[in-house]
Design a protein around this motif. Sequence first.
Motif, PDB file in Angstrom:
ATOM      1  N   PRO A 146       0.825  -1.210   0.000  1.00  0.00           N
ATOM      2  CA  PRO A 146       0.000   0.000   0.000  1.00  0.00           C
ATOM      3  C   PRO A 146       0.856   1.256   0.000  1.00  0.00           C
ATOM      4  N   ARG A 147       0.271   2.337  -0.502  1.00  0.00           N
ATOM      5  CA  ARG A 147       0.961   3.626  -0.507  1.00  0.00           C
ATOM      6  C   ARG A 147       0.256   4.521   0.507  1.00  0.00           C
ATOM      7  N   ILE A 148       0.928   4.771   1.613  1.00  0.00           N
ATOM      8  CA  ILE A 148       0.322   5.472   2.744  1.00  0.00           C
ATOM      9  C   ILE A 148       0.860   6.901   2.795  1.00  0.00           C
ATOM     10  N   PRO A 149      -0.012   7.910   2.859  1.00  0.00           N
ATOM     11  CA  PRO A 149       0.469   9.291   2.954  1.00  0.00           C
ATOM     12  C   PRO A 149       1.250   9.519   4.248  1.00  0.00           C
ATOM     13  N   VAL A 150       2.146  10.480   4.205  1.00  0.00           N
ATOM     14  CA  VAL A 150       2.925  10.842   5.390  1.00  0.00           C
ATOM     15  C   VAL A 150       2.775  12.337   5.639  1.00  0.00           C
ATOM     16  N   ALA A 151       2.788  12.723   6.892  1.00  0.00           N
ATOM     17  CA  ALA A 151       2.709  14.134   7.265  1.00  0.00           C
ATOM     18  C   ALA A 151       4.067  14.596   7.784  1.00  0.00           C
ATOM     19  N   VAL A 152       4.284  15.914   7.772  1.00  0.00           N
ATOM     20  CA  VAL A 152       5.504  16.514   8.318  1.00  0.00           C
ATOM     21  C   VAL A 152       5.092  17.519   9.387  1.00  0.00           C
ATOM     22  N   ASN A 153       5.744  17.445  10.542  1.00  0.00           N
ATOM     23  CA  ASN A 153       5.422  18.316  11.673  1.00  0.00           C
ATOM     24  C   ASN A 153       6.684  19.037  12.127  1.00  0.00           C
ATOM     25  N   LEU A 154       6.658  20.379  12.109  1.00  0.00           N
ATOM     26  CA  LEU A 154       7.824  21.176  12.497  1.00  0.00           C
ATOM     27  C   LEU A 154       7.768  21.634  13.947  1.00  0.00           C
ATOM     28  N   HIS A 155       6.719  21.286  14.657  1.00  0.00           N
ATOM     29  CA  HIS A 155       6.578  21.765  16.038  1.00  0.00           C
ATOM     30  C   HIS A 155       7.506  20.995  16.985  1.00  0.00           C
ATOM     31  N   ASP A 156       7.924  21.658  18.020  1.00  0.00           N
ATOM     32  CA  ASP A 156       8.780  21.049  19.032  1.00  0.00           C
ATOM     33  C   ASP A 156       7.897  20.344  20.049  1.00  0.00           C
ATOM     34  N   VAL A 157       7.398  19.179  19.678  1.00  0.00           N
ATOM     35  CA  VAL A 157       6.411  18.468  20.480  1.00  0.00           C
ATOM     36  C   VAL A 157       7.065  17.802  21.687  1.00  0.00           C
ATOM     37  N   MET A 172      18.071  14.893  14.921  1.00  0.00           N
ATOM     38  CA  MET A 172      17.545  16.141  14.368  1.00  0.00           C
ATOM     39  C   MET A 172      16.069  15.994  14.008  1.00  0.00           C
ATOM     40  N   GLY A 173      15.670  14.779  13.684  1.00  0.00           N
ATOM     41  CA  GLY A 173      14.279  14.505  13.336  1.00  0.00           C
ATOM     42  C   GLY A 173      13.959  13.061  13.682  1.00  0.00           C
ATOM     43  N   PHE A 174      12.691  12.704  13.625  1.00  0.00           N
ATOM     44  CA  PHE A 174      12.291  11.341  13.960  1.00  0.00           C
ATOM     45  C   PHE A 174      10.948  11.045  13.305  1.00  0.00           C
ATOM     46  N   TYR A 175      10.660   9.766  13.197  1.00  0.00           N
ATOM     47  CA  TYR A 175       9.440   9.304  12.543  1.00  0.00           C
ATOM     48  C   TYR A 175       8.598   8.499  13.513  1.00  0.00           C
ATOM     49  N   CYS A 176       7.299   8.735  13.530  1.00  0.00           N
ATOM     50  CA  CYS A 176       6.377   7.962  14.361  1.00  0.00           C
ATOM     51  C   CYS A 176       5.433   7.199  13.437  1.00  0.00           C
ATOM     52  N   SER A 177       5.502   5.876  13.503  1.00  0.00           N
ATOM     53  CA  SER A 177       4.664   5.054  12.616  1.00  0.00           C
ATOM     54  C   SER A 177       3.188   5.135  12.990  1.00  0.00           C
ATOM     55  N   ASP A 178       2.886   5.328  14.277  1.00  0.00           N
ATOM     56  CA  ASP A 178       1.481   5.422  14.678  1.00  0.00           C
ATOM     57  C   ASP A 178       0.845   6.707  14.166  1.00  0.00           C
ATOM     58  N   ASP A 179       1.630   7.778  14.080  1.00  0.00           N
ATOM     59  CA  ASP A 179       1.150   9.048  13.542  1.00  0.00           C
ATOM     60  C   ASP A 179       1.280   9.132  12.030  1.00  0.00           C
ATOM     61  N   THR A 181       3.902  10.211  10.666  1.00  0.00           N
ATOM     62  CA  THR A 181       4.385  11.589  10.637  1.00  0.00           C
ATOM     63  C   THR A 181       5.893  11.641  10.810  1.00  0.00           C
ATOM     64  N   ILE A 182       6.522  12.500  10.004  1.00  0.00           N
ATOM     65  CA  ILE A 182       7.934  12.835  10.178  1.00  0.00           C
ATOM     66  C   ILE A 182       7.998  14.115  11.000  1.00  0.00           C
ATOM     67  N   PHE A 183       8.680  14.050  12.125  1.00  0.00           N
ATOM     68  CA  PHE A 183       8.832  15.222  12.997  1.00  0.00           C
ATOM     69  C   PHE A 183      10.222  15.817  12.770  1.00  0.00           C
ATOM     70  N   VAL A 184      10.246  17.084  12.411  1.00  0.00           N
ATOM     71  CA  VAL A 184      11.508  17.822  12.253  1.00  0.00           C
ATOM     72  C   VAL A 184      11.379  19.122  13.053  1.00  0.00           C
ATOM     73  N   PRO A 185      11.518  19.044  14.371  1.00  0.00           N
ATOM     74  CA  PRO A 185      11.297  20.220  15.218  1.00  0.00           C
ATOM     75  C   PRO A 185      12.142  21.410  14.768  1.00  0.00           C
ATOM     76  N   LEU A 186      11.506  22.542  14.617  1.00  0.00           N
ATOM     77  CA  LEU A 186      12.178  23.738  14.106  1.00  0.00           C
ATOM     78  C   LEU A 186      13.408  24.120  14.924  1.00  0.00           C
ATOM     79  N   PRO A 187      13.349  24.147  16.259  1.00  0.00           N
ATOM     80  CA  PRO A 187      14.555  24.523  17.019  1.00  0.00           C
ATOM     81  C   PRO A 187      15.769  23.654  16.694  1.00  0.00           C
TER      82      PRO A 187
END
Length: 318
Positions: A146-157, A172-179, A181-187
């Motif tokens: 399957p081709r699953i969409p991915v989101a990008v989040n720049l917030h410092d969660v 510098m960044g990390f990926y959450c499979s449950d979300d 989502t690729i997290f790339v916190p701006l700071p």
Amino acid sequence: MTTPDDSGERPAWAPPAEDHQEQRSTVWITVILFVVFMAVMLLVAGLVVGGVKESRAGAVQTRQPAVPPTSAPTSSAPPATRQEVPIRKLETAANPLVAPGVAMPKVTCELPKLRGTKEQLDAFYLALIPCLERAWHPVLTQVGEPRIPVAVNLHDVSNTACGPPPPASEAMGFYCSDDKTIFVPLPRQLEDGGPELLSQLFLLAHEYGHHVQEQSGILRKHDTLYREADGDRPRILDLSRRLELQADCFSTLFLANAAGRGSITAGLIAPLGQAGYEGTDSETHGSAKNAALWQKRGLKAKDTSACNTFAAPPAEVS
């Protein structure tokens, strides 16, 4: 002499007996009811025919059209016809994604200038993700995944669906499979003088590599093996290094197929695979030597089998 029936005196006319009137009334009522019944039957027949035509049209609309409709059709298909999403193969070394012959197409990435504000970084990532999809979606299609969409989040969660994020000193960044989502916190991206083009390309392609592992079932199988390790630290660290080094290889595989066209030049990616680039010895991500090894394999790969870290000997994933 007269007969009893011929008295010579005729009685005046009298209306027919009451039972004769009721018989005639019954006949007319029967006729009227029959006419009404036939009219109702004709009406019902028309509605039934109309209903059959509509249901057939609805059944046709639930099929995948050759040309996408201008508006989304309402699906009335039974649940069985909608179960068309392929099931991910929960394998690591034996996953079809890393079998010989699964090649990635060449892609062209047109990216905006990389700048250090949230809006500019967001625009850069939003342009890069579709390019990653154009490279990886044909690969996943080849192996029926399957081709699953991915989101990008720049917030410092402070937390995600996968739990607390790793410290900034580790990632510098990390990926959450449950979300998904690729997290790339701006700071984290603004440290050390701000974002640098190659490091951002490598980072996003690495994290998208984890998303590819999720789509193919590699990440799910890794998680199962992690649980089965039951706290066996050497085994857990080995699994982590194989996962991360494969994401490194997936990252450079993509960059090699995007280099020389658009915004990604061949000279830009030249430092990849060299000793010391993005490489410090890590228990979880592998030694600098092996990080360079898998980056180089991705750059020179003819297909995804070059990135099968789960089939590699321990010395190559230490």
